[in-house]
Design a protein around this motif. Sequence first.
Motif, PDB file in Angstrom:
ATOM      1  N   ARG A  10     -11.746  27.861  35.367  1.00 40.92           N
ATOM      2  CA  ARG A  10     -12.642  26.701  35.246  1.00 40.92           C
ATOM      3  C   ARG A  10     -12.096  25.464  35.939  1.00 40.92           C
ATOM      4  O   ARG A  10     -12.813  24.505  36.136  1.00 40.92           O
ATOM      5  N   SER A  11     -10.843  25.467  36.260  1.00 40.37           N
ATOM      6  CA  SER A  11     -10.245  24.343  36.977  1.00 40.37           C
ATOM      7  C   SER A  11     -10.072  24.739  38.438  1.00 40.37           C
ATOM      8  O   SER A  11      -9.095  25.415  38.789  1.00 40.37           O
ATOM      9  N   PRO A  12     -10.988  24.343  39.307  1.00 45.90           N
ATOM     10  CA  PRO A  12     -10.896  24.757  40.705  1.00 45.90           C
ATOM     11  C   PRO A  12      -9.585  24.347  41.371  1.00 45.90           C
ATOM     12  O   PRO A  12      -9.024  25.097  42.151  1.00 45.90           O
ATOM     13  N   VAL A  13      -9.094  23.151  41.041  1.00 46.43           N
ATOM     14  CA  VAL A  13      -7.845  22.681  41.657  1.00 46.43           C
ATOM     15  C   VAL A  13      -6.678  23.557  41.212  1.00 46.43           C
ATOM     16  O   VAL A  13      -5.862  23.984  42.034  1.00 46.43           O
ATOM     17  N   GLY A  14      -6.601  23.848  39.910  1.00 45.08           N
ATOM     18  CA  GLY A  14      -5.522  24.696  39.403  1.00 45.08           C
ATOM     19  C   GLY A  14      -5.593  26.101  39.956  1.00 45.08           C
ATOM     20  O   GLY A  14      -4.575  26.698  40.317  1.00 45.08           O
ATOM     21  N   PHE A  15      -6.803  26.643  40.046  1.00 43.94           N
ATOM     22  CA  PHE A  15      -7.001  27.991  40.580  1.00 43.94           C
ATOM     23  C   PHE A  15      -6.573  28.073  42.043  1.00 43.94           C
ATOM     24  O   PHE A  15      -5.817  28.962  42.435  1.00 43.94           O
ATOM     25  N   ILE A  16      -7.037  27.120  42.843  1.00 44.07           N
ATOM     26  CA  ILE A  16      -6.672  27.105  44.266  1.00 44.07           C
ATOM     27  C   ILE A  16      -5.188  26.851  44.438  1.00 44.07           C
ATOM     28  O   ILE A  16      -4.539  27.479  45.277  1.00 44.07           O
ATOM     29  N   LEU A  17      -4.631  25.965  43.630  1.00 46.15           N
ATOM     30  CA  LEU A  17      -3.197  25.686  43.685  1.00 46.15           C
ATOM     31  C   LEU A  17      -2.387  26.941  43.366  1.00 46.15           C
ATOM     32  O   LEU A  17      -1.399  27.238  44.051  1.00 46.15           O
ATOM     33  N   ALA A  18      -2.809  27.686  42.357  1.00 43.40           N
ATOM     34  CA  ALA A  18      -2.115  28.927  41.998  1.00 43.40           C
ATOM     35  C   ALA A  18      -2.157  29.925  43.153  1.00 43.40           C
ATOM     36  O   ALA A  18      -1.143  30.553  43.490  1.00 43.40           O
ATOM     37  N   ALA A  61       3.914  30.354  37.820  1.00 40.65           N
ATOM     38  CA  ALA A  61       3.664  30.105  36.400  1.00 40.65           C
ATOM     39  C   ALA A  61       4.474  28.918  35.886  1.00 40.65           C
ATOM     40  O   ALA A  61       4.044  28.235  34.952  1.00 40.65           O
ATOM     41  N   LEU A  62       5.627  28.655  36.478  1.00 43.11           N
ATOM     42  CA  LEU A  62       6.476  27.551  36.031  1.00 43.11           C
ATOM     43  C   LEU A  62       6.009  26.187  36.525  1.00 43.11           C
ATOM     44  O   LEU A  62       6.385  25.162  35.964  1.00 43.11           O
ATOM     45  N   ILE A  63       5.180  26.161  37.560  1.00 37.47           N
ATOM     46  CA  ILE A  63       4.713  24.887  38.108  1.00 37.47           C
ATOM     47  C   ILE A  63       3.558  24.376  37.251  1.00 37.47           C
ATOM     48  O   ILE A  63       2.535  25.058  37.115  1.00 37.47           O
ATOM     49  N   PRO A  64       3.725  23.201  36.659  1.00 38.04           N
ATOM     50  CA  PRO A  64       2.654  22.658  35.807  1.00 38.04           C
ATOM     51  C   PRO A  64       1.382  22.387  36.620  1.00 38.04           C
ATOM     52  O   PRO A  64       1.448  21.891  37.732  1.00 38.04           O
ATOM     53  N   GLY A  65       0.264  22.747  36.070  1.00 34.94           N
ATOM     54  CA  GLY A  65      -1.014  22.512  36.723  1.00 34.94           C
ATOM     55  C   GLY A  65      -1.377  23.515  37.781  1.00 34.94           C
ATOM     56  O   GLY A  65      -2.373  23.353  38.476  1.00 34.94           O
ATOM     57  N   ALA A  66      -0.578  24.564  37.929  1.00 39.50           N
ATOM     58  CA  ALA A  66      -0.854  25.555  38.965  1.00 39.50           C
ATOM     59  C   ALA A  66      -1.960  26.519  38.576  1.00 39.50           C
ATOM     60  O   ALA A  66      -2.415  27.294  39.392  1.00 39.50           O
ATOM     61  N   GLY A  67      -2.399  26.493  37.333  1.00 39.70           N
ATOM     62  CA  GLY A  67      -3.525  27.326  36.943  1.00 39.70           C
ATOM     63  C   GLY A  67      -3.176  28.754  36.588  1.00 39.70           C
ATOM     64  O   GLY A  67      -4.059  29.586  36.429  1.00 39.70           O
ATOM     65  N   LEU A  68      -1.895  29.071  36.471  1.00 40.56           N
ATOM     66  CA  LEU A  68      -1.466  30.422  36.117  1.00 40.56           C
ATOM     67  C   LEU A  68      -0.511  30.344  34.942  1.00 40.56           C
ATOM     68  O   LEU A  68       0.443  29.570  34.973  1.00 40.56           O
ATOM     69  N   THR A  69      -0.783  31.142  33.911  1.00 39.49           N
ATOM     70  CA  THR A  69       0.072  31.167  32.739  1.00 39.49           C
ATOM     71  C   THR A  69       0.438  32.605  32.419  1.00 39.49           C
ATOM     72  O   THR A  69      -0.431  33.475  32.381  1.00 39.49           O
TER      73      THR A  69
END
Length: 110
Positions: A10-18, A61-69
Amino acid sequence: MLPGFSIAWRSPVGFILAIVIFAVLQSVLAPWLARVAQRNAPAFLGGIGIVSTFVALVVTALIPGAGLTIGLPWSTWIVAPMIVWVVTAIAAFLLPAVLLKKKVQDRRES
Protein backbone atom coordinates in the motif's frame (compact mmCIF):
# COMPACT_ATOMS: atom_id res chain seq x y z
CA MET A 1 1.95 -16.64 2.09
CA LEU A 2 4.93 -16.75 4.44
CA PRO A 3 4.40 -15.85 8.11
CA GLY A 4 6.67 -13.03 9.24
CA PHE A 5 7.42 -11.82 5.70
CA SER A 6 5.61 -8.74 4.46
CA ILE A 7 5.94 -6.20 1.71
CA ALA A 8 4.31 -2.77 2.05
CA TRP A 9 2.11 -2.99 -1.05
CA ARG A 10 0.00 0.00 0.00
CA SER A 11 2.99 2.30 0.28
CA PRO A 12 4.22 2.83 -3.28
CA VAL A 13 7.40 4.59 -2.12
CA GLY A 14 8.29 1.79 0.32
CA PHE A 15 7.49 -0.89 -2.25
CA ILE A 16 9.59 0.74 -4.97
CA LEU A 17 12.38 1.45 -2.49
CA ALA A 18 12.43 -2.21 -1.44
CA ILE A 19 12.63 -3.36 -5.07
CA VAL A 20 15.36 -0.89 -5.99
CA ILE A 21 17.48 -1.59 -2.91
CA PHE A 22 17.13 -5.35 -3.34
CA ALA A 23 17.92 -5.24 -7.07
CA VAL A 24 20.99 -3.04 -6.63
CA LEU A 25 22.32 -5.13 -3.76
CA GLN A 26 21.69 -8.37 -5.65
CA SER A 27 23.43 -7.12 -8.78
CA VAL A 28 26.46 -5.94 -6.79
CA LEU A 29 26.69 -8.80 -4.30
CA ALA A 30 26.35 -11.77 -6.68
CA PRO A 31 29.44 -11.00 -8.83
CA TRP A 32 31.48 -9.86 -5.82
CA LEU A 33 30.67 -12.99 -3.81
CA ALA A 34 31.38 -15.16 -6.87
CA ARG A 35 34.84 -13.62 -7.22
CA VAL A 36 35.58 -14.06 -3.52
CA ALA A 37 34.41 -17.67 -3.58
CA GLN A 38 36.32 -18.45 -6.77
CA ARG A 39 39.55 -17.22 -5.21
CA ASN A 40 39.09 -18.65 -1.71
CA ALA A 41 36.53 -21.46 -1.78
CA PRO A 42 35.55 -22.69 -5.26
CA ALA A 43 33.27 -25.34 -3.76
CA PHE A 44 30.87 -22.59 -2.67
CA LEU A 45 30.32 -21.17 -6.17
CA GLY A 46 27.04 -23.06 -6.58
CA GLY A 47 25.50 -21.38 -3.54
CA ILE A 48 26.40 -17.81 -4.39
CA GLY A 49 22.94 -16.99 -5.73
CA ILE A 50 21.13 -18.01 -2.56
CA VAL A 51 23.72 -16.32 -0.33
CA SER A 52 23.54 -13.03 -2.23
CA THR A 53 19.72 -13.21 -2.15
CA PHE A 54 19.80 -13.75 1.62
CA VAL A 55 22.21 -10.85 2.22
CA ALA A 56 20.24 -8.52 -0.08
CA LEU A 57 16.97 -9.39 1.71
CA VAL A 58 18.54 -8.86 5.15
CA VAL A 59 19.99 -5.46 4.24
CA THR A 60 16.73 -4.38 2.59
CA ALA A 61 14.73 -5.47 5.65
CA LEU A 62 17.07 -3.52 7.95
CA ILE A 63 16.60 -0.22 6.10
CA PRO A 64 13.73 1.72 7.69
CA GLY A 65 10.98 2.62 5.26
CA ALA A 66 12.13 0.17 2.62
CA GLY A 67 8.78 -1.59 2.61
CA LEU A 68 10.10 -5.07 3.43
CA THR A 69 9.79 -6.77 6.79
CA ILE A 70 11.11 -10.18 7.78
CA GLY A 71 10.27 -11.31 11.28
CA LEU A 72 9.58 -14.43 13.28
CA PRO A 73 9.42 -17.39 13.01
CA TRP A 74 13.09 -17.94 12.25
CA SER A 75 12.21 -20.35 9.47
CA THR A 76 11.06 -17.31 7.50
CA TRP A 77 14.68 -16.14 7.35
CA ILE A 78 15.55 -19.41 5.59
CA VAL A 79 12.47 -19.95 3.43
CA ALA A 80 12.08 -16.34 2.16
CA PRO A 81 15.48 -16.21 0.40
CA MET A 82 14.81 -19.63 -1.10
CA ILE A 83 11.46 -18.52 -2.54
CA VAL A 84 12.90 -15.26 -3.88
CA TRP A 85 15.90 -17.09 -5.33
CA VAL A 86 13.78 -19.75 -7.06
CA VAL A 87 11.39 -17.17 -8.53
CA THR A 88 14.34 -15.08 -9.73
CA ALA A 89 16.02 -18.13 -11.28
CA ILE A 90 12.83 -19.13 -13.09
CA ALA A 91 12.32 -15.58 -14.36
CA ALA A 92 15.93 -15.36 -15.52
CA PHE A 93 15.45 -18.62 -17.43
CA LEU A 94 12.03 -17.89 -18.96
CA LEU A 95 12.22 -14.16 -19.65
CA PRO A 96 14.87 -14.36 -22.39
CA ALA A 97 12.91 -17.16 -24.08
CA VAL A 98 9.71 -15.08 -24.04
CA LEU A 99 11.49 -11.97 -25.33
CA LEU A 100 13.34 -13.95 -27.98
CA LYS A 101 10.09 -15.59 -29.11
CA LYS A 102 8.49 -12.16 -29.49
CA LYS A 103 11.43 -10.86 -31.54
CA VAL A 104 11.31 -13.88 -33.83
CA GLN A 105 7.58 -13.44 -34.28
CA ASP A 106 8.03 -9.73 -35.05
CA ARG A 107 10.67 -10.53 -37.68
CA ARG A 108 8.45 -13.14 -39.32
CA GLU A 109 5.62 -10.63 -39.54
CA SER A 110 7.80 -7.98 -41.18
